[in-house]
Design a protein around this motif. Structure first.
Motif, PDB file in Angstrom:
ATOM      1  N   PRO A 106     117.443  23.976 -13.297  1.00  0.00           N
ATOM      2  CA  PRO A 106     116.907  22.564 -12.929  1.00  0.00           C
ATOM      3  C   PRO A 106     117.867  21.367 -13.447  1.00  0.00           C
ATOM      4  O   PRO A 106     117.314  20.534 -13.160  1.00  0.00           O
ATOM      5  CB  PRO A 106     115.475  22.429 -13.369  1.00  0.00           C
ATOM      6  CG  PRO A 106     115.420  23.483 -14.659  1.00  0.00           C
ATOM      7  CD  PRO A 106     116.197  24.663 -14.292  1.00  0.00           C
ATOM      8  N   LEU A 107     118.738  21.788 -14.476  1.00  0.00           N
ATOM      9  CA  LEU A 107     119.201  20.430 -15.177  1.00  0.00           C
ATOM     10  C   LEU A 107     120.353  21.138 -15.608  1.00  0.00           C
ATOM     11  O   LEU A 107     120.672  22.164 -16.118  1.00  0.00           O
ATOM     12  CB  LEU A 107     118.469  20.061 -16.321  1.00  0.00           C
ATOM     13  CG  LEU A 107     118.944  18.607 -16.734  1.00  0.00           C
ATOM     14  CD1 LEU A 107     118.553  17.552 -15.928  1.00  0.00           C
ATOM     15  CD2 LEU A 107     117.979  18.463 -18.064  1.00  0.00           C
ATOM     16  N   GLY A 118     125.097  15.702  -4.175  1.00  0.00           N
ATOM     17  CA  GLY A 118     125.121  15.111  -2.644  1.00  0.00           C
ATOM     18  C   GLY A 118     123.524  14.910  -2.248  1.00  0.00           C
ATOM     19  O   GLY A 118     123.519  15.193  -0.921  1.00  0.00           O
ATOM     20  N   GLY A 119     122.754  14.729  -2.917  1.00  0.00           N
ATOM     21  CA  GLY A 119     121.352  14.643  -2.443  1.00  0.00           C
ATOM     22  C   GLY A 119     120.623  15.768  -2.518  1.00  0.00           C
ATOM     23  O   GLY A 119     119.294  15.693  -1.786  1.00  0.00           O
ATOM     24  N   GLU A 120     120.996  16.730  -2.667  1.00  0.00           N
ATOM     25  CA  GLU A 120     120.329  18.050  -2.682  1.00  0.00           C
ATOM     26  C   GLU A 120     120.183  18.450  -3.960  1.00  0.00           C
ATOM     27  O   GLU A 120     120.874  18.429  -4.932  1.00  0.00           O
ATOM     28  CB  GLU A 120     121.089  18.989  -1.910  1.00  0.00           C
ATOM     29  CG  GLU A 120     121.430  18.755  -0.243  1.00  0.00           C
ATOM     30  CD  GLU A 120     120.003  18.762   0.619  1.00  0.00           C
ATOM     31  OE1 GLU A 120     119.229  19.415   0.315  1.00  0.00           O
ATOM     32  OE2 GLU A 120     120.145  18.008   1.562  1.00  0.00           O
ATOM     33  N   LEU A 121     118.739  19.283  -4.209  1.00  0.00           N
ATOM     34  CA  LEU A 121     118.787  19.702  -5.466  1.00  0.00           C
ATOM     35  C   LEU A 121     119.774  21.124  -5.788  1.00  0.00           C
ATOM     36  O   LEU A 121     120.402  21.797  -4.973  1.00  0.00           O
ATOM     37  CB  LEU A 121     117.326  20.662  -5.497  1.00  0.00           C
ATOM     38  CG  LEU A 121     116.160  19.907  -5.878  1.00  0.00           C
ATOM     39  CD1 LEU A 121     114.823  20.543  -5.526  1.00  0.00           C
ATOM     40  CD2 LEU A 121     115.907  19.334  -7.360  1.00  0.00           C
ATOM     41  N   ALA A 171     122.183  15.974 -14.390  1.00  0.00           N
ATOM     42  CA  ALA A 171     122.178  16.175 -13.027  1.00  0.00           C
ATOM     43  C   ALA A 171     120.920  17.056 -12.550  1.00  0.00           C
ATOM     44  O   ALA A 171     120.900  18.160 -12.769  1.00  0.00           O
ATOM     45  CB  ALA A 171     123.412  16.594 -12.419  1.00  0.00           C
ATOM     46  N   THR A 172     120.367  16.563 -11.623  1.00  0.00           N
ATOM     47  CA  THR A 172     119.230  17.620 -10.915  1.00  0.00           C
ATOM     48  C   THR A 172     119.635  17.778  -9.503  1.00  0.00           C
ATOM     49  O   THR A 172     119.212  18.752  -8.655  1.00  0.00           O
ATOM     50  CB  THR A 172     117.831  16.987 -11.021  1.00  0.00           C
ATOM     51  OG1 THR A 172     117.840  15.514 -10.250  1.00  0.00           O
ATOM     52  CG2 THR A 172     117.404  16.816 -12.452  1.00  0.00           C
ATOM     53  N   HIS A 173     120.480  16.882  -8.912  1.00  0.00           N
ATOM     54  CA  HIS A 173     121.015  16.931  -7.511  1.00  0.00           C
ATOM     55  C   HIS A 173     122.564  16.956  -7.517  1.00  0.00           C
ATOM     56  O   HIS A 173     123.024  16.178  -8.310  1.00  0.00           O
ATOM     57  CB  HIS A 173     120.294  15.726  -6.778  1.00  0.00           C
ATOM     58  CG  HIS A 173     118.960  15.954  -6.527  1.00  0.00           C
ATOM     59  ND1 HIS A 173     117.986  15.737  -7.606  1.00  0.00           N
ATOM     60  CD2 HIS A 173     118.209  16.016  -5.519  1.00  0.00           C
ATOM     61  CE1 HIS A 173     116.646  15.857  -7.299  1.00  0.00           C
ATOM     62  NE2 HIS A 173     116.786  16.048  -5.929  1.00  0.00           N
TER      63      HIS A 173
END
Length: 210
Positions: free
Chosen positions: A150-151, A139-142, A135-137
């Motif tokens: 970042p991961l 709920g659509g946010e970073l 996962a990077t996001h």
């Protein structure tokens, strides 16, 4: 954007929480050690160990960010007894990554490696679940740095420690080997629906001897 992968039928017929868990309305920050500083020019993601071609594979941050994006709607169950339900995770599916750098036929397990040498072991079948996602996001946010930017790996059907923050790579293994918390008394498998929290609960075959 990829199509979301929804909950399993078990989630529909059993909306209750795993044993011993409580519903969490927010997302607490839980981790061991400091939050690493992200340096994109130095960051890479590596796949090594028992790969099908015997080679190591690596992606820069820019290259990894260009991999196919998918979303998974799934719960997160922390061994500290909170559960966060119905979160949308965005990133790269583990099965898509393994299609690019497949394991050798005799690979049975994966060690997930993160910053500061942190590690967590998984059975290959758990890693290849269609809802396991890098996962990077959310709920659509970073993701924020505190939540793993970042991961981070999310393995919805296992306790959350099996999905480390700040992931840097995976090692395919031909035999099981315990990771950081598994060496320190946590259950080698970590199924929340069976409440597999601690190593003293393990049965023969659940993992290598401590």
């Amino acid at each position: 954007m990829g199509q979301p992968v929804g909950r399993t039928s078990r989630d529909v017929v059993e909306p209750d929480l795993p044993p011993g868990q409580r519903l969490q309305r927010g997302w607490p920050v839980t981790h061991y050690g400091p939050v690493p500083k992200f340096r994109p020019e130095r960051w890479d993601f590596r796949v090594f160990g028992a790969t099908a071609d015997g080679e190591k594979h690596a992606w820069t941050h820019e290259e990894f960010s260009a991999l196919p994006y998918a979303t998974v709607v799934a719960d997160l169950h922390c061994v500290t007894k909170f559960s966060m339900l119905g979160a949308e995770w965005g990133g790269v599916l583990a099965r898509d990554l393994t299609a690019l750098a497949p394991p050798a036929p005799n690979a049975t397990h994966v060690m997930v490696w993160a910053e500061y040498g942190f590690s967590s072991n998984l059975r290959l079948a758990d890693f290849l679940s269609d809802r396991t996602i890098f996962a990077t996001h959310k709920g659509g946010e970073l993701l924020t740095a505190e939540h793993g930017f970042p991961l981070r790996l999310v393995v919805p059907h296992l306790y959350a420690w099996k999905g480390p923050k700040w992931v840097r790579g995976i090692e395919y293994m031909t035999a099981d080997r315990r990771g950081f918390w598994e060496e320190r008394g946590y259950h080698n498998i970590g199924d929340p629906w069976r409440e597999q929290r601690y190593s003293y609960q393990e049965e023969p075959g659940d993992g290598p001897e401590l």
